[in-house]
Scaffold this motif. Structure first.
Motif, PDB file in Angstrom:
ATOM      1  N   VAL A   1       0.836  -1.192   0.000  1.00 44.50           N
ATOM      2  CA  VAL A   1       0.000   0.000   0.000  1.00 44.50           C
ATOM      3  C   VAL A   1       0.875   1.247   0.000  1.00 44.50           C
ATOM      4  O   VAL A   1       1.716   1.424   0.879  1.00 44.50           O
ATOM      5  CB  VAL A   1      -0.939   0.023   1.228  1.00 44.50           C
ATOM      6  CG1 VAL A   1      -1.824   1.269   1.207  1.00 44.50           C
ATOM      7  CG2 VAL A   1      -1.779  -1.253   1.297  1.00 44.50           C
ATOM      8  N   PHE A   2       0.650   2.104  -0.989  1.00 43.67           N
ATOM      9  CA  PHE A   2       1.313   3.399  -1.095  1.00 43.67           C
ATOM     10  C   PHE A   2       0.258   4.471  -0.846  1.00 43.67           C
ATOM     11  O   PHE A   2      -0.874   4.351  -1.310  1.00 43.67           O
ATOM     12  CB  PHE A   2       1.889   3.593  -2.502  1.00 43.67           C
ATOM     13  CG  PHE A   2       2.940   2.592  -2.885  1.00 43.67           C
ATOM     14  CD1 PHE A   2       4.278   2.841  -2.641  1.00 43.67           C
ATOM     15  CD2 PHE A   2       2.591   1.403  -3.518  1.00 43.67           C
ATOM     16  CE1 PHE A   2       5.250   1.918  -3.007  1.00 43.67           C
ATOM     17  CE2 PHE A   2       3.552   0.483  -3.892  1.00 43.67           C
ATOM     18  CZ  PHE A   2       4.878   0.737  -3.639  1.00 43.67           C
ATOM     19  N   GLU A   3       0.661   5.539  -0.142  1.00 46.12           N
ATOM     20  CA  GLU A   3      -0.328   6.545   0.236  1.00 46.12           C
ATOM     21  C   GLU A   3       0.212   7.961   0.077  1.00 46.12           C
ATOM     22  O   GLU A   3       1.370   8.231   0.364  1.00 46.12           O
ATOM     23  CB  GLU A   3      -0.748   6.311   1.686  1.00 46.12           C
ATOM     24  CG  GLU A   3      -1.868   7.198   2.159  1.00 46.12           C
ATOM     25  CD  GLU A   3      -2.330   6.799   3.550  1.00 46.12           C
ATOM     26  OE1 GLU A   3      -3.399   6.181   3.651  1.00 46.12           O
ATOM     27  OE2 GLU A   3      -1.602   7.102   4.521  1.00 46.12           O
TER      28      GLU A   3
ATOM     29  N   SER B   1     -10.995   1.784  -8.026  1.00 43.97           N
ATOM     30  CA  SER B   1     -10.925   1.167  -9.348  1.00 43.97           C
ATOM     31  C   SER B   1      -9.912   0.043  -9.268  1.00 43.97           C
ATOM     32  O   SER B   1      -8.799   0.241  -8.784  1.00 43.97           O
ATOM     33  CB  SER B   1     -10.468   2.174 -10.406  1.00 43.97           C
ATOM     34  OG  SER B   1     -11.419   3.192 -10.565  1.00 43.97           O
ATOM     35  N   LYS B   2     -10.308  -1.153  -9.747  1.00 45.91           N
ATOM     36  CA  LYS B   2      -9.439  -2.332  -9.695  1.00 45.91           C
ATOM     37  C   LYS B   2      -8.910  -2.674 -11.080  1.00 45.91           C
ATOM     38  O   LYS B   2      -9.584  -2.449 -12.082  1.00 45.91           O
ATOM     39  CB  LYS B   2     -10.186  -3.534  -9.117  1.00 45.91           C
ATOM     40  CG  LYS B   2     -10.491  -3.380  -7.646  1.00 45.91           C
ATOM     41  CD  LYS B   2     -11.036  -4.657  -7.073  1.00 45.91           C
ATOM     42  CE  LYS B   2     -11.216  -4.484  -5.562  1.00 45.91           C
ATOM     43  NZ  LYS B   2     -11.560  -5.732  -4.910  1.00 45.91           N
ATOM     44  N   PHE B   3      -7.692  -3.245 -11.082  1.00 45.18           N
ATOM     45  CA  PHE B   3      -7.026  -3.646 -12.305  1.00 45.18           C
ATOM     46  C   PHE B   3      -6.480  -5.061 -12.114  1.00 45.18           C
ATOM     47  O   PHE B   3      -5.522  -5.242 -11.365  1.00 45.18           O
ATOM     48  CB  PHE B   3      -5.889  -2.676 -12.632  1.00 45.18           C
ATOM     49  CG  PHE B   3      -6.329  -1.232 -12.670  1.00 45.18           C
ATOM     50  CD1 PHE B   3      -6.812  -0.674 -13.830  1.00 45.18           C
ATOM     51  CD2 PHE B   3      -6.264  -0.454 -11.521  1.00 45.18           C
ATOM     52  CE1 PHE B   3      -7.230   0.662 -13.857  1.00 45.18           C
ATOM     53  CE2 PHE B   3      -6.677   0.876 -11.540  1.00 45.18           C
ATOM     54  CZ  PHE B   3      -7.167   1.428 -12.709  1.00 45.18           C
TER      55      PHE B   3
ATOM     56  N   ALA C   1      -4.127  -4.802  -8.889  1.00 40.07           N
ATOM     57  CA  ALA C   1      -3.781  -3.441  -8.464  1.00 40.07           C
ATOM     58  C   ALA C   1      -5.081  -2.664  -8.307  1.00 40.07           C
ATOM     59  O   ALA C   1      -6.079  -2.967  -8.970  1.00 40.07           O
ATOM     60  CB  ALA C   1      -2.878  -2.772  -9.496  1.00 40.07           C
ATOM     61  N   TRP C   2      -5.075  -1.700  -7.411  1.00 36.57           N
ATOM     62  CA  TRP C   2      -6.233  -0.830  -7.322  1.00 36.57           C
ATOM     63  C   TRP C   2      -5.816   0.528  -6.798  1.00 36.57           C
ATOM     64  O   TRP C   2      -4.769   0.692  -6.188  1.00 36.57           O
ATOM     65  CB  TRP C   2      -7.362  -1.439  -6.508  1.00 36.57           C
ATOM     66  CG  TRP C   2      -7.145  -1.652  -5.041  1.00 36.57           C
ATOM     67  CD1 TRP C   2      -7.400  -0.777  -4.030  1.00 36.57           C
ATOM     68  CD2 TRP C   2      -6.659  -2.852  -4.416  1.00 36.57           C
ATOM     69  NE1 TRP C   2      -7.104  -1.361  -2.813  1.00 36.57           N
ATOM     70  CE2 TRP C   2      -6.656  -2.629  -3.021  1.00 36.57           C
ATOM     71  CE3 TRP C   2      -6.229  -4.093  -4.896  1.00 36.57           C
ATOM     72  CZ2 TRP C   2      -6.237  -3.593  -2.107  1.00 36.57           C
ATOM     73  CZ3 TRP C   2      -5.815  -5.041  -3.984  1.00 36.57           C
ATOM     74  CH2 TRP C   2      -5.828  -4.793  -2.619  1.00 36.57           C
TER      75      TRP C   2
ATOM     76  N   VAL D   1      -2.431   0.484  -4.581  1.00 34.54           N
ATOM     77  CA  VAL D   1      -2.174  -0.806  -3.949  1.00 34.54           C
ATOM     78  C   VAL D   1      -1.846  -1.848  -5.016  1.00 34.54           C
ATOM     79  O   VAL D   1      -2.503  -1.913  -6.051  1.00 34.54           O
ATOM     80  CB  VAL D   1      -3.402  -1.274  -3.135  1.00 34.54           C
ATOM     81  CG1 VAL D   1      -3.108  -2.587  -2.418  1.00 34.54           C
ATOM     82  CG2 VAL D   1      -3.852  -0.198  -2.153  1.00 34.54           C
ATOM     83  N   TYR D   2      -0.819  -2.645  -4.737  1.00 37.80           N
ATOM     84  CA  TYR D   2      -0.475  -3.798  -5.574  1.00 37.80           C
ATOM     85  C   TYR D   2      -0.549  -5.044  -4.707  1.00 37.80           C
ATOM     86  O   TYR D   2      -0.047  -5.052  -3.587  1.00 37.80           O
ATOM     87  CB  TYR D   2       0.939  -3.669  -6.136  1.00 37.80           C
ATOM     88  CG  TYR D   2       1.027  -2.757  -7.332  1.00 37.80           C
ATOM     89  CD1 TYR D   2       0.922  -3.265  -8.621  1.00 37.80           C
ATOM     90  CD2 TYR D   2       1.216  -1.396  -7.178  1.00 37.80           C
ATOM     91  CE1 TYR D   2       1.001  -2.428  -9.721  1.00 37.80           C
ATOM     92  CE2 TYR D   2       1.291  -0.553  -8.264  1.00 37.80           C
ATOM     93  CZ  TYR D   2       1.187  -1.072  -9.543  1.00 37.80           C
ATOM     94  OH  TYR D   2       1.257  -0.238 -10.628  1.00 37.80           O
ATOM     95  N   GLN D   3      -1.167  -6.078  -5.257  1.00 35.29           N
ATOM     96  CA  GLN D   3      -1.251  -7.348  -4.549  1.00 35.29           C
ATOM     97  C   GLN D   3      -0.663  -8.448  -5.434  1.00 35.29           C
ATOM     98  O   GLN D   3      -1.160  -8.717  -6.530  1.00 35.29           O
ATOM     99  CB  GLN D   3      -2.702  -7.676  -4.214  1.00 35.29           C
ATOM    100  CG  GLN D   3      -2.850  -8.905  -3.341  1.00 35.29           C
ATOM    101  CD  GLN D   3      -4.292  -9.125  -2.976  1.00 35.29           C
ATOM    102  OE1 GLN D   3      -5.093  -9.503  -3.820  1.00 35.29           O
ATOM    103  NE2 GLN D   3      -4.619  -8.869  -1.711  1.00 35.29           N
TER     104      GLN D   3
END
Length: 158
Positions: A114-116, A151-153, A138-139, A127-129
């Motif tokens: 998580v980057f903020e 939004s999800k990718f 990613a979202w 966010v990358y999972q």
């Protein structure tokens, strides 16, 4: 006395673990991103590609490929260490007057990173999972006019 020592040890572990991801270089921490990822879209596909740099950072680019095969760069990316923190920095085509916007890595839990940047209009989090060798989720999320948006990718390795 034992209770105080145990509490002190727990506190010490929490404080020392909070910066664990800052100690690793971005190219090692995010090596799962390296390569090319694709996601089908309504008018073609979205591609995200990542490479390792000699300075231990990672560079990426995101672009859209339409049904005719024409590509348009949408975003230039870099994951880098600044001082003792790791940042995800993005330059989005046609936004922010061409300026790079950076998000600080705040969490690395269960293969989710998580980057903020709470000062950014949208998104405030990226966010990358890591979902294994072939899948990446990613979202982006944050608040727009008082409402939470996301939004999800869902990417597949190519």
């Amino acid at each position: 006395m034992k209770r105080v020592n145990f509490g002190f040890i727990v506190l010490l572990l929490l404080v020392s673990n909070s910066g664990v991801f800052a100690q690793k270089s971005p190219d090692k921490l995010f090596s799962f991103l390296l390569g090319s990822w694709e996601m089908p879209g309504t008018k073609g596909k979205i591609v995200e590609q990542w490479v390792r740099n000699t300075d231990q950072s990672l560079s990426g680019k995101s672009y859209r490929i339409n049904d005719k095969g024409d590509s348009t760069l949408t975003e230039s990316l870099v994951i880098k260490k600044i001082n003792e923190s790791v940042f995800y920095c993005s330059t989005v085509t046609g936004q922010n007057e061409g300026k790079e916007i950076c998000f600080r890595l705040i969490s690395t839990t269960n293969k989710t990173y998580v980057f903020e940047n709470l000062n950014h209009d949208f998104p405030q989090q990226i966010v990358y999972q890591n979902q294994g060798k072939k899948q990446l989720l990613a979202w982006i999320e944050g608040m727009i006019k008082g409402q939470k948006r996301q939004s999800k990718f869902q990417y597949t390795r190519k």
